[in-house]
Design a protein around this motif. Structure first.
Motif, PDB file in Angstrom:
ATOM      1  N   GLU A 196      -3.168   0.649  16.760  1.00  2.80           N
ATOM      2  CA  GLU A 196      -4.076   2.075  16.855  1.00  2.80           C
ATOM      3  C   GLU A 196      -3.776   2.931  17.972  1.00  2.80           C
ATOM      4  O   GLU A 196      -3.746   4.119  17.376  1.00  2.80           O
ATOM      5  CB  GLU A 196      -5.343   1.504  16.821  1.00  2.80           C
ATOM      6  CG  GLU A 196      -5.997   0.802  15.561  1.00  2.80           C
ATOM      7  CD  GLU A 196      -7.296   0.453  15.724  1.00  2.80           C
ATOM      8  OE1 GLU A 196      -8.058   0.922  16.665  1.00  2.80           O
ATOM      9  OE2 GLU A 196      -8.217  -0.169  14.905  1.00  2.80           O
ATOM     10  N   GLU A 199       2.228   5.292  19.888  1.00  7.63           N
ATOM     11  CA  GLU A 199       2.613   6.361  19.166  1.00  7.63           C
ATOM     12  C   GLU A 199       3.595   5.933  18.078  1.00  7.63           C
ATOM     13  O   GLU A 199       3.980   6.859  17.510  1.00  7.63           O
ATOM     14  CB  GLU A 199       3.302   7.420  20.202  1.00  7.63           C
ATOM     15  CG  GLU A 199       1.888   7.842  21.116  1.00  7.63           C
ATOM     16  CD  GLU A 199       2.589   8.574  22.342  1.00  7.63           C
ATOM     17  OE1 GLU A 199       2.797   9.754  22.216  1.00  7.63           O
ATOM     18  OE2 GLU A 199       2.757   7.623  23.566  1.00  7.63           O
ATOM     19  N   ALA A 224      -3.531   4.733   9.496  1.00 11.42           N
ATOM     20  CA  ALA A 224      -3.025   5.506   8.512  1.00 11.42           C
ATOM     21  C   ALA A 224      -2.069   6.690   9.271  1.00 11.42           C
ATOM     22  O   ALA A 224      -1.017   6.997   8.708  1.00 11.42           O
ATOM     23  CB  ALA A 224      -4.075   6.228   7.727  1.00 11.42           C
ATOM     24  N   ASN A 225      -2.523   7.095  10.611  1.00 10.78           N
ATOM     25  CA  ASN A 225      -1.686   7.815  11.234  1.00 10.78           C
ATOM     26  C   ASN A 225      -0.501   7.327  12.134  1.00 10.78           C
ATOM     27  O   ASN A 225       0.186   8.221  12.965  1.00 10.78           O
ATOM     28  CB  ASN A 225      -2.688   8.820  12.362  1.00 10.78           C
ATOM     29  CG  ASN A 225      -3.228   7.680  13.264  1.00 10.78           C
ATOM     30  OD1 ASN A 225      -3.219   6.735  13.124  1.00 10.78           O
ATOM     31  ND2 ASN A 225      -3.942   8.447  14.337  1.00 10.78           N
ATOM     32  N   ARG A 227       3.031   6.173  13.240  1.00 13.73           N
ATOM     33  CA  ARG A 227       4.484   6.332  12.697  1.00 13.73           C
ATOM     34  C   ARG A 227       4.991   5.122  12.836  1.00 13.73           C
ATOM     35  O   ARG A 227       4.880   4.175  13.952  1.00 13.73           O
ATOM     36  CB  ARG A 227       5.198   7.347  13.663  1.00 13.73           C
ATOM     37  CG  ARG A 227       6.670   7.466  13.376  1.00 13.73           C
ATOM     38  CD  ARG A 227       7.373   8.668  13.822  1.00 13.73           C
ATOM     39  NE  ARG A 227       8.771   8.767  13.210  1.00 13.73           N
ATOM     40  CZ  ARG A 227       9.355   9.827  13.301  1.00 13.73           C
ATOM     41  NH1 ARG A 227       8.957  10.857  13.841  1.00 13.73           N
ATOM     42  NH2 ARG A 227      10.809   9.731  12.898  1.00 13.73           N
TER      43      ARG A 227
END
Length: 326
Positions: A196, A199, A224-225, A227
């Motif tokens: 979580e 990056e 979800a965010n 990469r």
């Protein structure tokens, strides 16, 4: 000191240079960035900021904004005339050029911030897919224990490294699976927490088996965010050629952590995720507040452009340009 002198405080000469106008704030901060640089590339970038490269480009933008404000506010003073100065194509072209210069500086500052602050990269996947081996390959040392026993890594292991001039915090996590072992379950909980916060997530799979149903189930649980790149490890055993490709809308990269095949492609992928161009020798150091200020200025200029295009609220466009200049 016996006669009344005292030792200088840390940074006092830089402070006096700033207070006396010999350095601006960005240059003074660059002194600290130069001291703290973790790579030669970061040191060169800090040196360029210390020499005033960032400040020079900001001054050029301020000059462009000043000229635009003079034109817009002057046109408002003569708004009762028949000529609509604000509909001039030259004004729109100058605004478009200013926006392009702002975006270019923002991109360079974002890259400079990466050189200074680095990035957190998490290694994840099922047990025994080569996460610890990849960590050791990237670190250039035996930072993690590697065995054939599944579940060797039970805690989050962080290693600070410099990869191709960019500082990285590489996080090796416990293998993701269902387990009855309370110690391993805690390690898996910490692994999800590390994902979580990362990056960039490198999700490792065994290239001989490919992306299995269990892998798909794990990928669906990812933040979800986040990469991510699917790293298909052990290509030396599968016999497949190393390299990057896309599959099912996701980035895949085939390599061998044990032999080093394909590692250069992985480094390039990490630099791409960090927003660092391949030719970043001309960069200067920057900080998060510089990036935030430029983003706000860009937003104000974009709003001004929109208001001028609408033609209904030129007074507000003038105000947006003033806020951008500030």
């Amino acid at each position: 000191c016996a006669l009344g002198a005292r030792s200088a405080r840390p940074g006092e000469f830089s402070e006096r240079a700033f207070l006396n106008g010999r350095l601006d704030l960005a240059q003074a901060e660059a002194v600290a960035d130069l001291i703290d640089a973790s790579s030669a590339q970061a040191a060169r970038a800090a040196q360029r900021s210390l020499e005033g490269e960032l400040s020079r480009r900001v001054r050029e933008l301020v000059e462009e904004l000043t000229q635009l404000r003079m034109f817009v506010e002057g046109a408002l003073d003569f708004s009762d005339e028949d000529v609509n100065w604000l509909a001039d194509d030259g004004l729109r072209q100058r605004l478009a050029a200013l926006l392009e210069h702002l975006r270019a500086l923002l991109r360079d500052c974002a890259q400079g911030r990466r050189l200074r602050e680095g990035m957190v990269v998490a290694l994840s996947g099922q047990p025994n897919v080569g996460k610890s081996t990849l960590l050791n390959r990237l670190a250039g040392s035996e930072a993690a224990i590697v065995t054939d026993i599944a579940g060797t890594t039970r805690d989050v292991l962080r290693e600070n490294i410099v990869l191709d001039g960019m500082p990285l915090t590489v996080v090796d996590t416990a293998g993701l699976r269902d387990s009855d072992d309370p110690v391993e379950r805690e390690g898996i909980r910490r692994a999800w927490k590390a994902l979580e916060q990362a990056e960039l997530a490198l999700f490792l799979v065994d290239d001989r088996a490919g992306v299995t149903a269990q892998d798909r189930a794990l990928l669906e649980k990812f933040p979800a965010n986040a990469r991510r790149v699917v790293v298909r490890n052990k290509c030396d055993l599968s016999g497949a050629a190393p390299g990057a490709f896309a599959q099912d809308g996701e980035d895949h990269l085939r390599l061998s952590a044990s032999t080093g095949i394909g590692i250069e492609e992985l480094v390039a992928k990490i630099r791409e995720a960090a927003g660092l161009a391949s030719g970043s020798e001309g960069l200067f150091s920057a900080r998060t507040r510089h990036v935030d200020a430029l983003r706000r200025a860009l937003g104000y200029v974009e709003d001004a452009q929109q208001r001028l295009l609408e033609g209904a609220t030129p007074e507000l466009a003038a105000e947006e340009l003033r806020l951008a200049q500030d």
